[in-house]
Design a protein around this motif. Structure first.
Motif, short mmCIF file in Angstrom:
data_model
loop_
_atom_site.label_atom_id
_atom_site.label_comp_id
_atom_site.label_asym_id
_atom_site.label_seq_id
_atom_site.Cartn_x
_atom_site.Cartn_y
_atom_site.Cartn_z
N ASP A 1 132.19 8.93 29.91
CA ASP A 1 133.38 9.24 29.12
C ASP A 1 133.09 10.48 28.27
O ASP A 1 131.99 11.01 28.31
CB ASP A 1 133.78 8.04 28.25
N THR B 1 137.66 21.05 31.52
CA THR B 1 138.24 19.72 31.70
C THR B 1 138.22 19.01 30.36
O THR B 1 139.18 19.03 29.62
CB THR B 1 137.48 18.94 32.79
N THR B 2 137.07 18.43 30.00
CA THR B 2 136.97 17.79 28.68
C THR B 2 136.55 18.79 27.60
O THR B 2 136.70 18.51 26.41
CB THR B 2 135.91 16.67 28.69
N ASP C 1 125.07 12.16 36.08
CA ASP C 1 126.26 12.71 36.72
C ASP C 1 127.41 12.68 35.70
O ASP C 1 127.81 11.61 35.25
CB ASP C 1 126.60 11.86 37.95
N GLN C 2 127.91 13.86 35.35
CA GLN C 2 128.94 13.95 34.30
C GLN C 2 130.19 13.12 34.63
O GLN C 2 130.87 12.64 33.73
CB GLN C 2 129.35 15.41 34.10
N THR C 3 130.49 12.99 35.92
CA THR C 3 131.74 12.31 36.29
C THR C 3 131.69 10.81 36.00
O THR C 3 132.71 10.14 35.99
CB THR C 3 132.05 12.50 37.79
N THR C 4 130.47 10.29 35.75
CA THR C 4 130.36 8.85 35.49
C THR C 4 130.49 8.52 34.00
O THR C 4 130.43 7.36 33.62
CB THR C 4 128.99 8.31 35.98
N THR D 1 131.20 21.01 28.41
CA THR D 1 130.27 22.09 28.78
C THR D 1 130.41 23.25 27.80
O THR D 1 129.41 23.80 27.32
CB THR D 1 130.56 22.57 30.22
N ARG E 1 129.62 12.49 27.86
CA ARG E 1 129.42 13.82 28.46
C ARG E 1 128.81 14.78 27.44
O ARG E 1 127.92 15.56 27.77
CB ARG E 1 130.75 14.40 28.94
N ARG F 1 144.23 26.66 41.57
CA ARG F 1 143.12 25.80 42.00
C ARG F 1 142.52 26.33 43.30
O ARG F 1 141.29 26.37 43.46
CB ARG F 1 143.64 24.37 42.17
#
Ligand SMILES: [Zn+2]
Length: 201
Positions: A144, A173-174, A139-142, A177, A148, A57
């Protein structure tokens, strides 16, 4: 950001600050390999070098936030090793293009830096196949996972390509993208899209 700036300097290990390489042997040995993922939303396979933690990271943040270009080398080397181990049917390497504002601020596209290292290591050509359309609105972080995906579909356009593609990015992450890029690449003729990333979060 400031924590990253304090922790990372070009002549020291990002994990333990030992003088020498950006990633010392002890910290490299402590990194956890990420499990390979199966097909997901149009991406035929997702292979990640490491889990997104610890020195892995730190390396990604050094590359992406601090613009330390040298951090791409240990990351792309690990991606190549993992990619070779997993095997690939891809004949061309491309990357998830960064946002124009971030690329300007950093001075380079971090995923492109990874992709060029991966391409050189695997003996494949690197080609700029994707562009952002600016169509992602929220905003992608908001959102599910389904949200997304919907938000990102149409966020990328691709150049025509008839070869199987290896899509490079820093962190998955999910997978939304990568799925959006795969959709664009396959719409442009790519018969197969595999993703190779530095870390799986
Ligand atoms: Zn170290």
């Amino acid at each position: 950001m400031s924590a990253v700036r304090d922790l990372v300097s070009p002549g020291r290990c990002v994990g333990c600050r030992l003088v020498g390489a950006l990633l010392c042997r002890a910290c490299a040995a402590a990194l956890r390999p990420a499990p390979a993922g199966g097909p997901q939303d149009g991406v035929d396979r997702i292979v990640a070098a490491w889990s997104y933690e610890g020195a892995a990271r730190d390396l990604v943040l050094a590359l992406k936030l601090r613009g330390l270009r040298g951090a791409a080398s240990p990351l792309s080397a690990a991606m190549c090793a993992r990619g070779r181990e997993a095997g690939t049917l891809a004949r061309v390497v491309t990357w998830v293009p960064g946002r124009a504002r971030d690329v300007r601020r950093r001075g380079f596209d971090h995923a492109e830096a990874l992709a060029r290292g991966v391409a050189a290591g695997l003996g494949l050509p690197a080609r700029r196949l994707l562009a952002r359309t600016g169509a992602a609105r929220l905003d992608q972080t908001t959102l599910d996972a389904p949200g997304r995906r919907a938000n990102l579909s149409g966020a990328f356009v691709a150049r025509a390509c008839a070869a199987p593609v290896l899509l490079v990015d820093d962190v998955v992450t999910t997978g939304a993208t990568a799925a959006s890029c795969a959709w664009a690449l396959k719409s442009a003729g790519a018969p197969r899209v595999e993703a190779l990333v530095a870390c799986r979060a």
